[in-house]
Motif scaffolding. Structure first.
Motif, PDB file in Angstrom:
ATOM      1  N   PHE A 174       1.733  12.031   4.695  1.00  0.00           N
ATOM      2  CA  PHE A 174       2.995  11.395   5.074  1.00  0.00           C
ATOM      3  C   PHE A 174       2.872  10.576   6.352  1.00  0.00           C
ATOM      4  O   PHE A 174       3.522   9.548   6.486  1.00  0.00           O
ATOM      5  CB  PHE A 174       4.104  12.437   5.182  1.00  0.00           C
ATOM      6  N   ASP A 176       0.251   8.975   7.245  1.00  0.00           N
ATOM      7  CA  ASP A 176      -0.434   7.745   6.876  1.00  0.00           C
ATOM      8  C   ASP A 176       0.525   6.803   6.161  1.00  0.00           C
ATOM      9  O   ASP A 176       0.471   5.591   6.315  1.00  0.00           O
ATOM     10  CB  ASP A 176      -1.625   8.074   5.966  1.00  0.00           C
ATOM     11  N   ARG A 177       1.424   7.391   5.401  1.00  0.00           N
ATOM     12  CA  ARG A 177       2.353   6.588   4.629  1.00  0.00           C
ATOM     13  C   ARG A 177       3.461   5.989   5.498  1.00  0.00           C
ATOM     14  O   ARG A 177       3.844   4.839   5.314  1.00  0.00           O
ATOM     15  CB  ARG A 177       2.966   7.454   3.531  1.00  0.00           C
ATOM     16  N   PHE A 178       3.975   6.774   6.408  1.00  0.00           N
ATOM     17  CA  PHE A 178       5.080   6.293   7.244  1.00  0.00           C
ATOM     18  C   PHE A 178       4.688   6.308   8.716  1.00  0.00           C
ATOM     19  O   PHE A 178       5.233   7.085   9.499  1.00  0.00           O
ATOM     20  CB  PHE A 178       6.319   7.171   7.049  1.00  0.00           C
ATOM     21  N   PRO A 179       3.741   5.478   9.108  1.00  0.00           N
ATOM     22  CA  PRO A 179       3.268   5.555  10.493  1.00  0.00           C
ATOM     23  C   PRO A 179       4.342   5.168  11.512  1.00  0.00           C
ATOM     24  O   PRO A 179       4.310   5.632  12.643  1.00  0.00           O
ATOM     25  CB  PRO A 179       2.096   4.575  10.520  1.00  0.00           C
TER      26      PRO A 179
END
Lengths: 326, 441
Positions: A174, A176-179
């Motif tokens: 998560f 990595d997905r929503f930095p």
């Protein structure tokens, strides 16, 4: 000292570091593998002729054990053992100890040790394999089933009820997905919370269950709470860095006014001059979408339930609407 | 129908997702891409299912049409130009916002963008490209995007779009060119295969570029897929599977999807399907598709001209094994990986685990069960240390009878007999003969 035949049971904390410390202590006691056993904390049946020793979690000892597993048994085996240690199964600690006792003993060839965990004939190795698969499957499911809702200040908040301690496994995915998002994933079962502040390392906030309601009411209280927080990355060394960056987050929180966060997140929104859509409206759109995407001629609620068991639906945006249809 | 009043976003979403639902592909797999840290999103190769609709299909992508206005008049399609339905179109901004807002809340894995043909293929493709361009460059979206290549659109447009998408697909629609001519008068096989070939060639070139320059832009990294409607035209399973096989071989497709024909239009050229969509047939085709892709089977092994359709009662692998009993039983502790793969009840994962675990000692039946082997099917075809689990006859009739009991129930429509009971009301005997009637029975 102790009699040779008396069983010594090491009771360790129910987390990866706790179990690894238990392994270290049990091994270092030199009582012989047959005379020691490991248990995790929690209600279990006590044994009559055994001595119980409680294990105090020690990050350094845990790190040593982790490093040794990696070096001698390889990264794949380490990951499997790590995942098994997160499972909700009281026997996991002893299984791990038994497998390590064979894998790390002085006589084991490293070529054998590296593949030891694949030997499904051995009950302990098999149990670790099963637990690891179970935990991994649950973590993978939650990568899809976590539902965020936006709360005050643009923070994304999500609640789950996971059987195993999966938060450390989904943190990397998560973040990595929503930095560039602030998000929280709260696990009702363990009472832990995954915390990620924009552009920072994520960490697990242990025992967040007691404090989180307050936090949600009063977001400004966030910066003051450092004591209840405990880091638990996959890698103990990384965990230390997390601890350091936790201070950074607090500073970061203070620096970033919510206005600035908005600008970072939606450069295109402001450019296109579009009005923001409210949280309720987005949830309505999503529920509508889930309904209209289904083909009525193919309706098969059993199949749906097989892939998406009811227990997951409790905290999901579209879950409640679907449940009533059953 | 002409709509004069402005529709709100909710109405548009309802219409355009409803219109897109007959597209099967909702996979988000094939690409591993970590987030750059500047935008939002990443991709993971196995794909993630985010929800499941009431028909049991996975919801992974925001599956929508850009517009359901269409100049084509394909007879099987809900959006054919001669249908009188509500028409709507998104703007690129609306698509981007929906995607971003849904993605942020972890509702979806990405966007699946298809479209009806608005004005002409080039105009439509341009709109799709614009949307993707905005989503990638203005909204910094790095999640999964599956986009349709519109047959008949210019090569240049398809190439530009391919650099923004993760997966592209062109629907084959129907298995043979003849059927296509009949049901989709505006589409031709040639026009459909042209973009497919283009994407294939460009992907190959792109792979070579990537060897030279690691950071070169990637062209359709997730590969391309296609779909065929099953049951709208009289093709046999063998024909359909052979088409799928040649698509995998000649066009390097990642997936071929089968879509059981759902009757949405009343049309003289379409078959009436009183039993609903042919779901079992679709299921068997997918099972065979898996055998082609992961088990090393060929279409010719599973079916033939003389036996063109799948057995409704047995899955294709069991069916194959039953007609090749001379190859069984297989000794689990010695057989190689590919031989193990051919055993019903053993898949790629369990075969791999068996091969790994054998290094540590011999395997017995409980260990096989733990490795994930489905013993209720495999038990007839394997031995462990030279022994079967129970004394079983390796005979076609015996195995078939037992497999049918546990394997899968026979579908209701093929059952023509029933267990007699003492209290039967005589219906089973069929017509009551005249003599008995006269006798007052």
């Amino acid at each position: 000292m102790q009699g040779e035949t008396k069983m010594v049971i090491y009771v360790c904390e129910d987390c990866v570091d706790g179990i690894f410390t238990g392994v270290y202590n049990a091994w270092a006691s030199r009582l012989g593998h047959a005379n020691v056993a490991l248990r995790v904390e929690g209600p279990t049946d006590l044994e009559l002729f055994a001595e119980y020793r409680s294990v105090e979690t020690d990050a350094q000892k845990a790190q040593k054990v982790a490093d040794t597993i990696r070096r001698r048994m390889g990264e794949t085996s380490y990951e499997m053992i790590y995942r098994a240690a997160l499972a909700n199964a009281p026997e996991k600690a002893d299984c791990i100890y038994r497998v390590l006792a064979v894998g790390l003993s002085r006589h084991t060839d490293s070529r054998i040790a590296r593949h030891l965990i694949e030997g499904l004939q051995d009950t302990n190795a098999c149990r670790i394999f099963e637990l690891s698969r179970k935990v991994q499957n649950e973590a993978h499911r939650y990568e899809g089933f976590v539902r965020f809702r936006e709360i005050e200040g643009g923070v994304l908040f999500s609640e789950i009820e996971a059987e195993n301690q999966i938060l450390p496994l989904i943190g990397e995915h998560f973040s990595d997905r929503f930095p560039n998002e602030h998000f929280l994933i709260f696990d009702h079962c363990s009472g832990d919370c995954l915390v990620h502040a924009a552009r920072q390392q994520w960490f697990i906030w242990r025992g967040a269950g007691k404090e989180l309601p307050e936090y949600l009411e009063d977001r400004s209280g966030f910066s003051g709470r450092g004591a209840g927080r405990e880091s638990c990355g996959k890698d103990p060394e990384k965990a230390r860095r997390v601890e350091e960056s936790a201070d950074g987050i607090r500073k970061n929180e203070e620096q970033l006014s919510s206005e600035r966060i908005e600008k970072i997140k939606y450069p295109a929104y402001s450019a296109a001059g579009l009005p923001p859509v409210s949280e309720e409206e987005i949830q309505r759109l999503w529920r509508g979408f889930c309904g209209s995407i289904s083909i009525r001629e193919r309706e098969n609620l059993n199949l749906q339930r097989q892939f998406w068991p009811l227990k997951f639906r409790k905290w999901m945006t579209e879950g409640s609407g679907q449940e009533s249809r059953l | 129908m002409e709509i004069t009043q402005e529709m709100d976003l909710y109405q548009k979403l309802m219409i355009l997702s409803d219109a897109a639902k007959y597209d099967v592909a909702c996979t988000s797999s094939g690409v591993d891409r970590a987030g750059s840290g500047r935008g939002m999103g990443n991709c993971i190769a196995p794909g993630i299912c985010h929800s499941f609709s009431t028909d049991g299909r996975c919801i992974s992508l925001l599956k929508i049409l850009f517009t359901n206005e269409c100049v084509f008049d394909c007879r099987y399609c809900l959006n054919r130009s001669s249908n009188d339905i509500l028409r709507a179109s998104f703007t690129p901004d609306e698509v981007c916002r929906l995607t971003i807002e849904f993605y942020r809340r972890n509702y979806i894995e990405g966007l699946f963008l298809s479209s009806g043909i608005l004005k002409n293929p080039n105009y439509t493709m341009e709109l799709l490209y614009q949307t993707l361009y905005q989503l990638r460059s203005q909204y910094h979206f790095e999640g999964y995007i599956h986009v349709k290549a519109i047959p008949g659109a210019s090569q240049e447009l398809i190439e530009k779009t391919g650099f923004l998408a993760d997966r592209m697909s062109v629907n084959l629609e129907l298995p043979t060119a003849e059927s296509l001519r009949r049901l989709a008068p505006h589409k031709t096989r040639k026009k459909i295969l042209a973009p497919m070939r283009q994407v294939q060639i460009r992907r190959k070139e792109n792979k070579e570029e990537l060897v030279l320059y690691r950071n070169a832009p990637r062209f359709v990294p997730g590969g391309q897929s296609t779909q065929m409607i099953v049951g709208a035209t009289p093709e046999s399973d063998f024909q359909i599977l052979s088409v799928a096989e040649s698509l995998y071989r000649k066009f390097d497709l990642k997936r071929v999807f089968f879509s059981a024909f759902v009757q949405v239009n009343q049309d003289a050229l379409l078959p009436a399907l009183p039993g609903g969509p042919p779901l079992l047939r679709e299921h068997r085709l997918y099972q065979a598709d898996w055998l082609l892709r992961f088990y090393g089977f060929t279409a010719g092994e599973l079916l033939s001209e003389s036996r063109p359709n799948f057995n409704a009662a047995l899955d294709p692998k069991c069916d194959w094994a039953l007609s090749h009993l001379e190859r069984f039983p297989v000794e689990v502790n010695q057989a190689d990986y590919y031989t193990l793969l051919r055993v019903p009840g053993i898949g790629p994962k369990s075969a791999r685990r068996i091969v790994q675990a054998r290094r540590h000692g011999t395997l017995d039946f409980p260990a096989l069960k733990k490795a994930g082997v489905v013993l209720k099917r495999a038990v007839y075809f394997i031995t462990c240390n030279g022994r079967q689990m129970y004394p079983l006859r390796i005979e076609e009739d015996f195995i078939l009878r037992n497999l049918l009991q546990v394997c899968e129930r026979r579908p209701a429509e093929t059952v023509t007999y029933r267990q007699l009971s003492l209290f039967d009301d005589g219906q089973m005997l069929g017509e009551v003969p005249e003599k008995l009637k006269l006798a007052g029975m």
